[in-house]
Design a protein around this motif. Sequence first.
Motif, PDB file in Angstrom:
ATOM      1  N   ASP A  88      -0.815   4.378  -7.366  1.00 26.96           N
ATOM      2  CA  ASP A  88      -1.974   3.793  -8.133  1.00 26.96           C
ATOM      3  C   ASP A  88      -1.947   2.285  -7.855  1.00 26.96           C
ATOM      4  N   GLU A  89      -0.831   1.869  -7.785  1.00 29.38           N
ATOM      5  CA  GLU A  89      -0.821   0.309  -7.787  1.00 29.38           C
ATOM      6  C   GLU A  89      -1.186  -0.209  -6.365  1.00 29.38           C
ATOM      7  N   SER A 124      -5.115   0.030  -6.431  1.00 36.64           N
ATOM      8  CA  SER A 124      -5.732  -0.820  -7.411  1.00 36.64           C
ATOM      9  C   SER A 124      -5.458  -2.388  -6.893  1.00 36.64           C
ATOM     10  N   GLY A 125      -4.670  -2.490  -5.896  1.00 35.69           N
ATOM     11  CA  GLY A 125      -4.469  -3.954  -5.238  1.00 35.69           C
ATOM     12  C   GLY A 125      -3.493  -4.693  -6.048  1.00 35.69           C
ATOM     13  N   ARG A 126      -2.703  -4.045  -7.267  1.00 34.24           N
ATOM     14  CA  ARG A 126      -1.792  -4.691  -7.652  1.00 34.24           C
ATOM     15  C   ARG A 126      -0.564  -4.907  -7.000  1.00 34.24           C
ATOM     16  N   THR A 127      -0.181  -3.894  -6.268  1.00 31.99           N
ATOM     17  CA  THR A 127       0.792  -4.034  -5.188  1.00 31.99           C
ATOM     18  C   THR A 127       0.474  -4.118  -3.849  1.00 31.99           C
ATOM     19  N   LYS A 128       0.925  -4.973  -3.031  1.00 31.30           N
ATOM     20  CA  LYS A 128       0.335  -5.238  -1.957  1.00 31.30           C
ATOM     21  C   LYS A 128       1.444  -4.479  -0.909  1.00 31.30           C
TER      22      LYS A 128
END
Length: 247
Positions: free
Chosen positions: A16-17, A20-24
């Motif tokens: 999910d990360e 969501s863009g939280r993790t590149k």
Amino acid sequence: MTTPDIVTAAVLVIGDEILSGRTKDQNIGTIADWLTGIGIDLKEVRVVPDEEPEIVGAVNALRAKYTYVFTTGGIGPTHDDITADCVAKAFGVGIDHDPRAVALLQQIPGMVLNEARLRMARIPNGADLIVNSVSKAPGFRIGNVHVMAGVPKIMQAMLVEIAPTLKTGPKVQSVTIPAGLKEGDIGTPLGLIQKAYPAVTIGSYPFQDERGYNTNLVVRSRDTEALVAATNAVEAMLADVREQLSR
């Protein structure tokens, strides 16, 4: 002449990360470069959430279509690290704490193997371990699917372990040609050259520099003779277009 076997692969990024863009993501490019370097064609990349139906469906679709599948993410100690369970379900096998994986975790100084950390030792029945020289917690290989960590440094270490086990094909050779022209100036003749040389692929990559719009052309092929012939044709076309535009 015998046509060389082409070895293909897909990358399945799980998390999910990522979505969501939280993790590149840093792994796709690394794996793509690595596969190209050893003669394996990366044909597809998918990114799926931490949801069982999505992971199981993607694993089954990709493993049926390509020689190899490489997954990253979802094999850690938290509740949403469900990749191992999903891969087991995709293959229709059981999953449990693997004594080999538990032994590896026990080698970590000061490690307390609580319930959460033992999740990293859950391995599908019949799978081989992929050694993790960075943090000990292993990945695994079952069938043609290689399940690796999402942390880039650990994933890269696992690639080193995987490499000797893979079947590889002839490497793709490439030549980069600076066009010194805009894409629109060369699009039509470039298309004709591509049709004339089906054993090569020609990529056109526009960019801007101090002189304005420009283009790099990349000619790729496993056939050396075809690569040379197509490269010569491209260079001759570029010279001709430059001459026409200078009039």
